[in-house]
Design a protein around this motif. Structure first.
Motif, PDB file in Angstrom:
ATOM      1  N   LYS A   1      -0.379 -54.413  25.022  1.00  0.00           N
ATOM      2  CA  LYS A   1      -0.651 -53.336  24.077  1.00  0.00           C
ATOM      3  C   LYS A   1       0.449 -52.281  24.179  1.00  0.00           C
ATOM      4  O   LYS A   1       1.040 -52.075  25.240  1.00  0.00           O
TER       5      LYS A   1
ATOM      6  N   SER B   1       1.337 -48.195  23.131  1.00  0.00           N
ATOM      7  CA  SER B   1       0.818 -46.912  22.681  1.00  0.00           C
ATOM      8  C   SER B   1       1.732 -46.316  21.617  1.00  0.00           C
ATOM      9  O   SER B   1       2.857 -46.777  21.401  1.00  0.00           O
TER      10      SER B   1
ATOM     11  N   THR C   1       2.104 -57.888  18.023  1.00  0.00           N
ATOM     12  CA  THR C   1       0.831 -57.221  18.271  1.00  0.00           C
ATOM     13  C   THR C   1       0.637 -56.112  17.233  1.00  0.00           C
ATOM     14  O   THR C   1       1.474 -55.944  16.330  1.00  0.00           O
TER      15      THR C   1
ATOM     16  N   SER D   1      -3.978 -46.142  16.830  1.00  0.00           N
ATOM     17  CA  SER D   1      -4.083 -45.049  17.797  1.00  0.00           C
ATOM     18  C   SER D   1      -3.987 -43.712  17.067  1.00  0.00           C
ATOM     19  O   SER D   1      -4.202 -43.630  15.856  1.00  0.00           O
TER      20      SER D   1
ATOM     21  N   CYS E   1      -1.005 -51.861  16.640  1.00  0.00           N
ATOM     22  CA  CYS E   1      -1.305 -50.596  17.317  1.00  0.00           C
ATOM     23  C   CYS E   1      -2.165 -49.736  16.392  1.00  0.00           C
ATOM     24  O   CYS E   1      -1.783 -49.449  15.262  1.00  0.00           O
TER      25      CYS E   1
END
Length: 524
Positions: free
Chosen positions: A309, A311, A384, A388, A386
């Motif tokens: 993952k 950020s 991947t 956030s 994200c």
């Protein structure tokens, strides 16, 4: 067939004797040898003539004899007495025995085909040593044995050589490079062995080489990559091994095939290994991972077992704060930045969604739903996602893709700067453009027919086609895709309002502006 001598004498002054496709039955009479020496061609094809060719046929002066789709069983050694014979067509008969060595006496022979018979024995070196053949020597689908004579190199003017589906053994003579005008070499379906001769790379005019379904071993010669006019190279189902060169025809997955050679490695990414090797590699990898996980289990945390993952801060740093210098593309719903992720210095493309734009959030969800279920060599690969908050506590959503260094197809075909224009004209050749078109079609075929639930892209345009290191096309941007099952399950009214307006003006299919076409019609 009328065997009356008088009947033959009536036609004895004819220069051409054509009795094709008139359902003649019976045995070819011996009196055919009484035809005049003025005869230039004899055509008896597409009949039901049985028996053997009369031994007196050598008395003819014909330069062309055609007899196929009959049921002839043998031809005599006197065939070689027709000194002016140039073309002999005896394909699709039931001929047995050997090819008469006397046929090599026809020093003017240019073309000879006996495909689809029952002939056997060795190929006469005297025949394959003639320098006169300039059209073709077509000997496929018989039962010939032994090796291909080294004298084959004497046929310097030959255009086509086909000995497919026989029982030939031994090696391909290195003298094959003597066939300077050869364009088609088909030797598939035999028991040929040894190395693929590097002298094949000297055939400057060659267009097709088919050596599949034999017992060739050793490495693929690098000289094959130097052939300029070749369009098909088939080395499938042999016992070749070693690393495959990555240039010329060997770098074109649409023209080069090496399936069924379990010990080959390297080469282009599209090289298909045999299923047994793939399973072996997967098993070895799984065992390795299992052993490693057992060794590291006491020291592993739950987080380390999950997918990696990133950020917002990591993505921010990797793109230099989403700077303009790192901006490589921009669309309605998002901007794409080049980034370098640490550790490992991995190059990525970060697509940041413009959540203030109406429909951007829906586009993010659509891409996530699509990309998690599809895998194809001509689709952009996602690493991947994200979801956030940014430093100002605003929603932040992004997708992280593998970085594709060559940019979009739009930049190559319509460069916006002098530098891009020079690069485009220098590197994007015709064969690369053709391969890119094939790659795009392959990706669409996968989306439409081979990925579980069929997917319609709805925004296929030049800026959404990326060009990889090997000039392989990668379809990207799945923000407004539609799943066929969900479209078909809705009412016609809803489909018209939601699908017809999808896509980019100038690229959207004209039919969708006024009406919704069914899926199969939309790609026609």
């Amino acid at each position: 067939v009328n065997s009356n001598d008088e009947q033959c004498r009536v036609n004895s002054n004819d220069e051409q004797y054509r009795l094709s496709r008139i359902q003649i039955r019976g045995i070819l009479p011996t009196v055919i040898a009484n035809l005049s020496t003025k005869l230039t061609s004899l055509w008896l094809n597409d009949n039901i003539i049985s028996g053997s060719l009369p031994s007196g046929i050598g008395n003819l002066a014909s330069w062309a004899i055609s007899m196929y789709i009959t049921i002839l069983s043998q031809f005599p050694s006197t065939i070689g007495d027709i000194s002016e014979l140039q073309i002999l067509v005896l394909e699709q008969n039931t001929l047995t025995g050997n090819i008469p060595v006397s046929l090599s006496n026809c020093s003017n022979l240019q073309g000879f085909t006996i495909t689809k018979n029952r002939l056997s024995g060795a190929l006469p070196k005297e025949l394959l040593g003639l320098s006169s053949p300039s059209l073709g020597l077509l000997l496929a689908q018989n039962q010939f044995t032994r090796s291909l004579p080294s004298e084959v190199g004497n046929m310097k003017n030959l255009v086509s050589l086909d000995t497919s589906e026989n029982k030939l053994s031994g090696e391909i003579p290195t003298s094959i490079d003597g066939c300077e005008m050869l364009e088609y070499l088909r030797l598939k379906g035999n028991f040929l062995e040894g190395s693929v001769p590097s002298t094949l790379g000297e055939l400057k005019s060659i267009q097709v080489i088919d050596l599949s379904q034999n017992n060739f071993s050793g490495q693929i010669p690098a000289s094959l990559a130097k052939l300029n006019f070749i369009s098909t190279l088939n080395l499938s189902y042999n016992m070749l091994k070693g690393e495959v060169p990555m240039d010329g025809i060997l770098a074109n997955s649409n023209a080069f095939s090496a399936l069924g050679n379990g010990k080959l490695c390297g080469g282009i990414k599209a090289l298909n290994l045999s299923s047994s090797i793939v399973l072996l590699l997967i098993s070895a990898y799984a065992i390795h991972r299992l052993r490693r996980s057992k060794q590291q289990l006491p020291f592993s945390s739950a987080a380390e077992k999950q997918n990696q993952k990133f950020s917002y801060a990591e993505l921010y740093d990797s793109t230099n704060g989403f700077s303009l210098e790192n901006l490589i593309g921009e669309g309605k719903y998002g901007s794409v930045y080049k980034g370098v992720l640490k550790p490992g210095e991995q190059m990525v493309a970060v697509k940041v969604f413009k959540l203030h734009q109406h429909g951007a959030h829906k586009s993010f969800l659509a891409e996530c739903a699509t990309l998690r279920n599809i895998r194809h060599r001509n689709l952009v690969k996602i690493i991947t996602s994200c979801s956030s908050l940014d430093f100002k506590h605003n929603d932040f959503k992004a997708l992280i893709f593998e970085y594709v260094p060559n940019g979009s197809l739009e930049n190559w075909l319509h460069p916006s700067s002098a530098e891009e224009e020079g690069q485009s004209l220098m590197k994007l050749q015709l064969i690369q453009r053709l391969n890119i078109a094939i790659n795009i079609a392959s990706a669409l075929d996968y989306l439409h027919n081979h990925c579980g639930t069929p997917i319609i892209h709805y925004d296929l345009k030049l800026s959404n086609i990326l060009v990889g290191d090997d000039f392989r096309a990668l379809v990207s941007d799945f923000g407004i895709v539609k799943f066929l099952s969900s479209i078909e399950g809705k009412s016609h009214q809803h489909r018209s309002s939601s699908v017809a307006i999808g896509g980019t003006v100038g690229y959207v299919a004209p039919g969708t502006i006024t009406c919704l076409l069914k899926f199969k019609q939309s790609f026609n």
